[in-house]
Scaffold this active site. Structure first.
Site, PDB file in Angstrom:
ATOM      1  CG  ASN A   8      -1.551  -0.852   0.899  1.00 39.81           C
ATOM      2  OD1 ASN A   8      -3.041  -1.189   0.217  1.00 39.81           O
ATOM      3  ND2 ASN A   8      -2.328  -1.532   1.889  1.00 39.81           N
ATOM      4  CG  ASN A   9       5.268   3.130   1.531  1.00 41.42           C
ATOM      5  OD1 ASN A   9       5.492   3.723   0.164  1.00 41.42           O
ATOM      6  ND2 ASN A   9       5.774   2.700   1.981  1.00 41.42           N
ATOM      7  CG  ASP A  68       7.897  -5.392   6.322  1.00 45.56           C
ATOM      8  OD1 ASP A  68       6.969  -5.265   6.634  1.00 45.56           O
ATOM      9  OD2 ASP A  68       8.907  -6.220   7.534  1.00 45.56           O
ATOM     10  CB  THR A  69      11.804  -2.048   4.001  1.00 42.27           C
ATOM     11  OG1 THR A  69      11.763  -2.458   2.693  1.00 42.27           O
ATOM     12  CG2 THR A  69      12.975  -0.961   4.264  1.00 42.27           C
ATOM     13  CG  PHE A 148       9.318   6.179   1.098  1.00 41.46           C
ATOM     14  CD1 PHE A 148      10.422   5.900  -0.133  1.00 41.46           C
ATOM     15  CD2 PHE A 148       8.816   5.698   2.174  1.00 41.46           C
ATOM     16  CE1 PHE A 148      10.491   4.569   0.224  1.00 41.46           C
ATOM     17  CE2 PHE A 148       9.102   4.552   2.492  1.00 41.46           C
ATOM     18  CZ  PHE A 148       9.943   3.475   0.689  1.00 41.46           C
ATOM     19  CG  ASP A 151      14.445   7.679   2.053  1.00 47.20           C
ATOM     20  OD1 ASP A 151      15.117   6.818   2.485  1.00 47.20           O
ATOM     21  OD2 ASP A 151      14.218   8.392   1.012  1.00 47.20           O
TER      22      ASP A 151
END
Ligand code: ITT
Length: 197
Positions: A8-9, A68-69, A148, A151
């Site tokens: 959803n990003n 996933d991050t 984003f 960052d």
């Protein structure tokens, strides 16, 4: 052959589009009419990436990938890590997340940190994961307007500017996401050659 990017990003979608190039075409969640929140209940990137891809795979039956991050900071014993999105609580707010990191790191000399991305791919044939890490350090102040999430406070090793100060093309050449998607692309080219035109 169709693959769905289960995220959803919108920032991730933009970065992955640039990283993989125009020959790599993927569906978005809305294309398969998936509008729910995807759960991320686990305490590892790997398990959360897997549940995101599996949730949508069971919903639509198409090949799915998710990632996933997390940002792992040495001086904070790996925080925010897998909890990077909601580090300062709900609703998700990147400015508050950054402020929490900066508050906790006041006076910290060890600024070492890394971003890690885990991609999970789920198809009828099986499941695979691909990882990418970008080492760097946490800046003493926020800089830059691009990118984003975290960052504005992350300076990759070998550079003096934050990800948010960089041209997006440069970030997308050296980032955790780029490294993970390079492995993903290599795998697809060999296992699903028709997917990348
Ligand atoms: P999806 O699960 O829908 O893919 P998300 O925004 O919840 O999107 P993650 O859980 O993977 O994604 O990301 C956790 C947070 O880490 C995310 O909200 C960002 O604030 C941050 N983040 C992820 N990738 C980043 C990057 O390349 N640069 C800076 N911050 C990043």
């Amino acid at each position: 052959m169709e693959f769905v990017f289960c995220t959803n990003n919108e920032h991730k979608i933009q970065e992955v589009t640039q990283i993989m190039g125009s020959n790599f075409v993927f569906l978005k969640l809305k294309d398969v009419h998936f509008y729910d929140e995807i759960p991320e209940p686990f305490d590892t990137l790997s398990a959360n990436a897997a549940i995101k891809a599996n949730t949508v795979f069971f919903y639509c039956g198409k090949n799915c990938f998710a990632e996933d991050t997390g940002l792992f900071i040495d001086a904070l014993l790996g925080e925010p890590g897998v909890y990077s999105a909601r580090y300062a609580g709900e609703p998700v707010d990147s400015s508050k997340n950054i402020q929490k990191v900066m508050d906790k790191m006041l006076g910290c000399e060890n600024r070492k940190a890394f971003f890690k991305t885990v991609i999970s791919l789920v198809t009828q044939e099986g499941e695979w994961q691909f990882e990418g890490i970008c080492h760097g350090s946490i800046a003493k102040q926020l800089s830059g307007k691009d990118g984003f999430g975290y960052d504005p406070i992350f300076i990759p090793d070998g550079y003096t500017q934050t990800f948010a100060e960089m041209d997006v093309t440069l970030k997308n050449n050296i980032s955790h996401r780029k490294k993970a998607f390079d492995h993903f692309e290599y795998f697809l080219k060999h296992e699903y050659p028709n997917f990348i035109k």
